[in-house]
Scaffold this motif. Structure first.
Motif, PDB file in Angstrom:
ATOM      1  N   MET A   9       1.784  57.080 -74.029  1.00 30.12           N
ATOM      2  CA  MET A   9       2.658  57.003 -75.288  1.00 30.12           C
ATOM      3  C   MET A   9       3.338  55.832 -75.317  1.00 30.12           C
ATOM      4  SD  MET A   9       4.523  60.838 -74.819  1.00 30.12           S
ATOM      5  CE  MET A   9       5.386  60.811 -76.359  1.00 30.12           C
ATOM      6  N   SER A  10       3.028  55.079 -76.531  1.00 31.48           N
ATOM      7  CA  SER A  10       3.539  53.910 -76.733  1.00 31.48           C
ATOM      8  C   SER A  10       4.354  53.636 -77.768  1.00 31.48           C
ATOM      9  CB  SER A  10       2.429  52.627 -76.726  1.00 31.48           C
ATOM     10  OG  SER A  10       1.868  52.775 -77.990  1.00 31.48           O
ATOM     11  N   THR A  11       5.501  53.274 -77.774  1.00 31.70           N
ATOM     12  CA  THR A  11       6.560  53.141 -78.777  1.00 31.70           C
ATOM     13  C   THR A  11       6.504  51.587 -79.367  1.00 31.70           C
ATOM     14  OG1 THR A  11       8.551  52.589 -77.317  1.00 31.70           O
ATOM     15  CG2 THR A  11       7.993  54.927 -77.958  1.00 31.70           C
ATOM     16  N   SER A  12       6.837  51.349 -80.492  1.00 35.77           N
ATOM     17  CA  SER A  12       6.995  50.046 -81.171  1.00 35.77           C
ATOM     18  C   SER A  12       8.150  49.374 -80.601  1.00 35.77           C
ATOM     19  CB  SER A  12       6.929  50.281 -82.645  1.00 35.77           C
ATOM     20  OG  SER A  12       8.022  50.928 -82.873  1.00 35.77           O
ATOM     21  N   ALA A  13       7.936  48.303 -80.264  1.00 39.40           N
ATOM     22  CA  ALA A  13       8.983  47.351 -79.811  1.00 39.40           C
ATOM     23  C   ALA A  13      10.222  47.354 -80.658  1.00 39.40           C
ATOM     24  CB  ALA A  13       8.641  45.793 -79.419  1.00 39.40           C
ATOM     25  N   ASP A  14      10.288  47.427 -82.024  1.00 39.84           N
ATOM     26  CA  ASP A  14      11.162  47.219 -82.876  1.00 39.84           C
ATOM     27  C   ASP A  14      12.068  48.677 -83.101  1.00 39.84           C
ATOM     28  OD1 ASP A  14       8.953  48.411 -84.208  1.00 39.84           O
ATOM     29  OD2 ASP A  14       9.793  47.357 -86.138  1.00 39.84           O
ATOM     30  N   ALA A  15      11.516  49.634 -82.635  1.00 35.71           N
ATOM     31  CA  ALA A  15      12.054  51.138 -82.894  1.00 35.71           C
ATOM     32  C   ALA A  15      13.428  51.259 -81.770  1.00 35.71           C
ATOM     33  CB  ALA A  15      11.260  52.080 -82.550  1.00 35.71           C
ATOM     34  N   ALA A  16      14.486  51.386 -82.269  1.00 31.07           N
ATOM     35  CA  ALA A  16      15.926  51.365 -81.485  1.00 31.07           C
ATOM     36  C   ALA A  16      15.734  52.866 -80.948  1.00 31.07           C
ATOM     37  CB  ALA A  16      16.967  50.896 -82.312  1.00 31.07           C
ATOM     38  N   PRO A  17      16.184  53.222 -79.693  1.00 23.98           N
ATOM     39  CA  PRO A  17      16.422  54.390 -79.329  1.00 23.98           C
ATOM     40  C   PRO A  17      17.438  55.231 -80.083  1.00 23.98           C
ATOM     41  CG  PRO A  17      17.530  52.820 -77.629  1.00 23.98           C
ATOM     42  CD  PRO A  17      16.647  52.152 -78.749  1.00 23.98           C
ATOM     43  N   LYS A  18      17.060  56.373 -80.314  1.00 21.03           N
ATOM     44  CA  LYS A  18      18.223  57.286 -81.401  1.00 21.03           C
ATOM     45  C   LYS A  18      19.299  57.634 -80.274  1.00 21.03           C
ATOM     46  CE  LYS A  18      16.842  60.328 -83.902  1.00 21.03           C
ATOM     47  NZ  LYS A  18      16.067  61.526 -84.469  1.00 21.03           N
ATOM     48  N   LYS A  19      20.506  57.566 -80.833  1.00 21.86           N
ATOM     49  CA  LYS A  19      21.451  57.838 -79.919  1.00 21.86           C
ATOM     50  C   LYS A  19      22.368  59.302 -80.583  1.00 21.86           C
ATOM     51  CE  LYS A  19      23.104  53.493 -78.727  1.00 21.86           C
ATOM     52  NZ  LYS A  19      24.097  52.976 -77.785  1.00 21.86           N
ATOM     53  N   HIS A  20      22.781  60.077 -79.528  1.00 21.63           N
ATOM     54  CA  HIS A  20      23.484  61.100 -80.140  1.00 21.63           C
ATOM     55  C   HIS A  20      24.907  61.065 -80.675  1.00 21.63           C
ATOM     56  CE1 HIS A  20      25.196  65.197 -79.269  1.00 21.63           C
ATOM     57  NE2 HIS A  20      24.066  65.592 -79.597  1.00 21.63           N
ATOM     58  N   ARG A  21      25.290  61.912 -81.279  1.00 16.56           N
ATOM     59  CA  ARG A  21      26.680  61.544 -82.216  1.00 16.56           C
ATOM     60  C   ARG A  21      27.857  61.652 -81.205  1.00 16.56           C
ATOM     61  NH1 ARG A  21      25.254  66.086 -84.466  1.00 16.56           N
ATOM     62  NH2 ARG A  21      25.786  67.972 -83.461  1.00 16.56           N
ATOM     63  N   HIS A  22      27.708  62.125 -80.038  1.00 10.89           N
ATOM     64  CA  HIS A  22      28.912  61.783 -78.925  1.00 10.89           C
ATOM     65  C   HIS A  22      28.888  60.377 -78.193  1.00 10.89           C
ATOM     66  CE1 HIS A  22      29.577  66.285 -79.329  1.00 10.89           C
ATOM     67  NE2 HIS A  22      28.251  66.142 -79.191  1.00 10.89           N
ATOM     68  N   ASP A  23      27.762  59.941 -78.312  1.00 12.69           N
ATOM     69  CA  ASP A  23      27.585  58.528 -77.943  1.00 12.69           C
ATOM     70  C   ASP A  23      28.166  57.425 -78.795  1.00 12.69           C
ATOM     71  OD1 ASP A  23      26.304  59.361 -75.677  1.00 12.69           O
ATOM     72  OD2 ASP A  23      24.357  59.028 -76.492  1.00 12.69           O
ATOM     73  N   LEU A  24      28.133  57.818 -80.056  1.00 16.27           N
ATOM     74  CA  LEU A  24      28.815  57.112 -81.229  1.00 16.27           C
ATOM     75  C   LEU A  24      30.095  57.113 -81.474  1.00 16.27           C
ATOM     76  CD1 LEU A  24      25.613  57.501 -83.855  1.00 16.27           C
ATOM     77  CD2 LEU A  24      26.127  55.527 -82.171  1.00 16.27           C
ATOM     78  N   GLY A  25      30.970  58.145 -80.849  1.00 15.30           N
ATOM     79  CA  GLY A  25      32.431  58.193 -81.134  1.00 15.30           C
ATOM     80  C   GLY A  25      32.768  59.285 -82.103  1.00 15.30           C
ATOM     81  N   GLN A  26      31.550  60.094 -82.539  1.00 12.50           N
ATOM     82  CA  GLN A  26      31.893  61.222 -83.409  1.00 12.50           C
ATOM     83  C   GLN A  26      32.377  62.435 -82.735  1.00 12.50           C
ATOM     84  OE1 GLN A  26      28.521  61.623 -85.732  1.00 12.50           O
ATOM     85  NE2 GLN A  26      28.547  59.292 -86.528  1.00 12.50           N
ATOM     86  N   GLU A  27      33.149  63.205 -83.675  1.00 11.40           N
ATOM     87  CA  GLU A  27      33.698  64.414 -82.948  1.00 11.40           C
ATOM     88  C   GLU A  27      32.577  65.458 -82.740  1.00 11.40           C
ATOM     89  OE1 GLU A  27      36.821  65.722 -85.263  1.00 11.40           O
ATOM     90  OE2 GLU A  27      37.885  63.942 -85.557  1.00 11.40           O
ATOM     91  N   ASP A  28      33.050  66.330 -81.930  1.00  4.48           N
ATOM     92  CA  ASP A  28      32.060  67.362 -81.522  1.00  4.48           C
ATOM     93  C   ASP A  28      32.100  68.413 -82.863  1.00  4.48           C
ATOM     94  OD1 ASP A  28      31.826  66.658 -78.895  1.00  4.48           O
ATOM     95  OD2 ASP A  28      33.552  68.175 -78.181  1.00  4.48           O
ATOM     96  N   HIS A  29      30.934  69.067 -82.807  1.00  4.63           N
ATOM     97  CA  HIS A  29      30.780  69.949 -84.149  1.00  4.63           C
ATOM     98  C   HIS A  29      31.076  71.352 -83.542  1.00  4.63           C
ATOM     99  CE1 HIS A  29      27.038  71.079 -81.898  1.00  4.63           C
ATOM    100  NE2 HIS A  29      26.908  69.969 -81.660  1.00  4.63           N
ATOM    101  N   GLY A  30      31.477  72.120 -84.669  1.00  4.71           N
ATOM    102  CA  GLY A  30      31.846  73.736 -84.518  1.00  4.71           C
ATOM    103  C   GLY A  30      32.975  73.903 -85.487  1.00  4.71           C
TER     104      GLY A  30
END
Length: 56
Positions: free
Chosen positions: A1-22
């Motif tokens: 499985m190869s990924t393109s070099a320009d594709a940034a890894p997806k981050k989870h919302r908790h990694d971005l400082g957003q609040e928990d859901h619920g």
């Protein structure tokens, strides 16, 4: 499985400082469950320590 070099890894919302859901109304229930489980773990540790001391 190869990924393109320009594709940034997806981050989870908790990694971005957003609040928990619920729902907000479930926050108290969740906190209560966490406190009961924490107390249960602490009491289990004390019972284990007591059993070890009593066996010795």
């Amino acid at each position: 499985m190869s990924t393109s070099a320009d594709a940034a890894p997806k981050k989870h919302r908790h990694d971005l400082g957003q609040e928990d859901h619920g729902p907000v109304m479930a926050a108290g229930t969740t906190r209560g469950i966490q406190m009961v489980l924490g107390l249960w773990i602490a009491l289990t540790g004390l019972a284990l320590l007591w059993a070890m001391i009593d066996a010795g």
